[in-house]
Scaffold this motif. Structure first.
Motif, PDB file in Angstrom:
ATOM      1  N   THR A  92       0.631  -1.356   0.087  1.00 40.47           N
ATOM      2  CA  THR A  92      -0.131  -0.140  -0.238  1.00 40.47           C
ATOM      3  C   THR A  92       0.584   1.019   0.134  1.00 40.47           C
ATOM      4  OG1 THR A  92       0.185   0.104   2.624  1.00 40.47           O
ATOM      5  CG2 THR A  92      -1.871  -1.559   1.501  1.00 40.47           C
ATOM      6  N   GLU A  97      -2.205   4.114   3.680  1.00 46.20           N
ATOM      7  CA  GLU A  97      -3.460   3.998   3.411  1.00 46.20           C
ATOM      8  C   GLU A  97      -3.630   2.374   3.335  1.00 46.20           C
ATOM      9  OE1 GLU A  97      -4.555   1.188  -1.239  1.00 46.20           O
ATOM     10  OE2 GLU A  97      -2.073   1.900  -0.474  1.00 46.20           O
ATOM     11  N   ALA A  98      -2.758   1.771   4.078  1.00 46.69           N
ATOM     12  CA  ALA A  98      -3.291   0.877   4.756  1.00 46.69           C
ATOM     13  C   ALA A  98      -4.203   0.388   5.568  1.00 46.69           C
ATOM     14  CB  ALA A  98      -2.399  -0.034   5.334  1.00 46.69           C
ATOM     15  N   ALA A 101      -7.858   1.625   3.850  1.00 48.53           N
ATOM     16  CA  ALA A 101      -8.308   0.233   2.985  1.00 48.53           C
ATOM     17  C   ALA A 101      -8.559  -0.822   3.971  1.00 48.53           C
ATOM     18  CB  ALA A 101      -6.856  -0.037   1.793  1.00 48.53           C
ATOM     19  N   ARG A 256      -7.921  -5.717  -0.274  1.00 52.78           N
ATOM     20  CA  ARG A 256      -8.214  -4.994  -1.587  1.00 52.78           C
ATOM     21  C   ARG A 256      -8.725  -4.867  -2.687  1.00 52.78           C
ATOM     22  NH1 ARG A 256      -4.329 -10.530  -3.706  1.00 52.78           N
ATOM     23  NH2 ARG A 256      -2.533 -10.263  -2.148  1.00 52.78           N
ATOM     24  N   HIS A 259      -8.280  -1.241  -1.811  1.00 58.54           N
ATOM     25  CA  HIS A 259      -7.165  -0.476  -2.861  1.00 58.54           C
ATOM     26  C   HIS A 259      -6.826  -0.583  -4.052  1.00 58.54           C
ATOM     27  CE1 HIS A 259      -2.994  -0.591  -3.083  1.00 58.54           C
ATOM     28  NE2 HIS A 259      -2.690  -1.846  -3.743  1.00 58.54           N
TER      29      HIS A 259
END
Ligand code: GLN
Length: 404
Positions: A92, A97-98, A101, A256, A259
């Motif tokens: 990520t 961002e992780a 997400a 995912r 993401h």
């Protein structure tokens, strides 16, 4: 105002605000946590080579195979967790961002999520984006650290608890959750069928006498844990923004799903550089840890001598210091007032941790300093703090022009 309502409670992040203030006053920036030196040469060389040898198009959505393999070996070496790079690891754009997400990919509107406070500010904004409901459990100051109260933690859990967000080593308090605490959190997760979202970005910044353990390594936890981490802290590459998640396939599918529509994929050449560092960078980490062990002691001792109430951090690169003795003398109301005063009057910037609490007053007596700096930077910050805070009349203004 056109900003969507979901963001209006958060304003501008405290990190941008304090770094801007530091720059305006040419202050030494001990606010936003980033090193004032570069990451390892080998990582930069491999990333440069990747740029020069045609690795410049989109990476696969979950990350380049070479980096996912490297993350799997790293996780197995560091935390003893075996993960399948194809179905369990996602690269990520930084851990931030992780986090987003994970929230967007796994939470439905109204889901309850337990969050320890003080918290890293993006947790709350990410929960707001997912329309989830945070329930806060406070880490209270103790004699030598910070700790939650077990009864308050147990009371926060119910059949509505979808997830708990933990962060160890912890930003901003520097605590490392001990085995008793991890066991306690794990048994509550098992009892209430709760997902553990474990932010472990400071996993390698743990000081002598302490040890990091991932909650995923506890019995029955692997299948319900999302580990989040990044290369930023371990390899002093915060600007590369390469992070990752490790989670069982069913949870990874949700992460995912989000993401792919947030960033799709992460800068290809940087993934090659990070893969190299995760594989060959142990010596670099030892050197970094020795440096931070030194700057941690330097800063903690100086703050203590100046009258701050210091709890030595067990991990991370932050010190939370109680400033009340000092601000009382200066006639300043709280952490925000002190953090506005410091860059102008002392030439040093720090973070007001009230930004990390749902009830800001809980953080008002503390200030957070980052020590992820060269020794000479910390020395200069200490000299400036001493001169501003031990003067007979501390209201005298610091003159940025005199700074070499
Ligand atoms: N995690 C870093 C800190 O706490 C800052 C991250 C950021 O600036 N977004 O200082």
């Amino acid at each position: 105002m056109h900003t969507a309502h979901r963001f209006t409670p958060f304003g501008t992040t405290i990190f941008s605000e304090m770094t801007a203030l530091a720059n305006t006053h040419q202050a030494i920036n001990l606010s936003q946590g980033f090193p004032d030196f570069d990451g390892p040469t080998i990582g930069k060389n491999i990333a440069t080579k990747a740029i020069n040898t045609g690795h410049n198009q989109y990476a696969p959505m979950p990350g380049t195979p070479i980096l996912r393999e490297a993350i799997a070996s790293w996780a197995s070496r560091i935390t003893g967790i075996d993960a399948d790079p194809n179905t369990e690891i996602t690269v990520t754009a930084g851990c931030t961002e992780a986090i987003a997400a994970t929230m967007l990919g796994l939470l439905n509107p109204g889901d309850e999520v337990i969050v320890f406070e003080p918290y890293y500010d993006s947790y709350r904004a990410a929960l707001a984006m997912a329309d989830a409901k945070p329930l806060f459990v406070t880490l209270y100051p103790t004699k030598d650290g910070f700790a939650y109260r077990p009864d308050e933690l147990a009371a926060a859990f119910s059949h509505r608890t979808k997830a708990i967000l933990i962060n160890t080593p912890h930003n901003p308090t520097g605590i490392v959750l001990n085995d008793t605490q991890l066991d306690e959190i794990a048994s509550l997760c098992i009892k209430h069928n709760t997902i553990a979202i474990s932010d472990e970005v400071y996993e390698r910044l743990v000081y002598p006498g302490n040890a990091h353990r991932s909650i995923a390594s506890l019995p029955h936890m692997r299948q319900r844990t999302v580990i989040l981490s990044s290369s930023g802290k371990s390899f002093s590459l915060t600007g590369w923004k390469v992070g990752w998640s490790i989670a069982p396939p069913e949870l990874t599918a949700g992460i995912r799903a989000a993401h792919q529509f947030l960033t799709f994929s992460v800068a290809t050449p940087l993934q090659y550089g990070v893969a190299e560092l995760l594989t060959t960078g142990e010596e670099e980490i030892s050197t970094l840890l020795a440096q931070y062990t030194h700057t941690r002691s330097l800063l903690a001792e100086a703050l203590d001598e100046l009258g701050f109430g210091v709890r030595l951090p067990q991990g991370s690169y932050f010190i939370m210091a109680d400033h009340t003795k000092i601000t009382k003398q200066l006639g300043l109301a709280d952490d925000v007032a002190f953090c506005r005063w410091l860059p102008i009057n002392a030439g040093v910037a720090a973070i007001p941790p009230s930004a990390f609490y749902s009830h800001p007053a809980q953080g008002a007596s503390f200030i957070r300093f980052a020590f992820c700096k060269q020794t000479k930077t910390i020395d200069e910050a200490i000299t400036r703090l001493r001169s501003a805070l031990t003067k007979p009349n501390p209201k005298g203004h610091h003159n940025p022009k005199n700074i070499p």
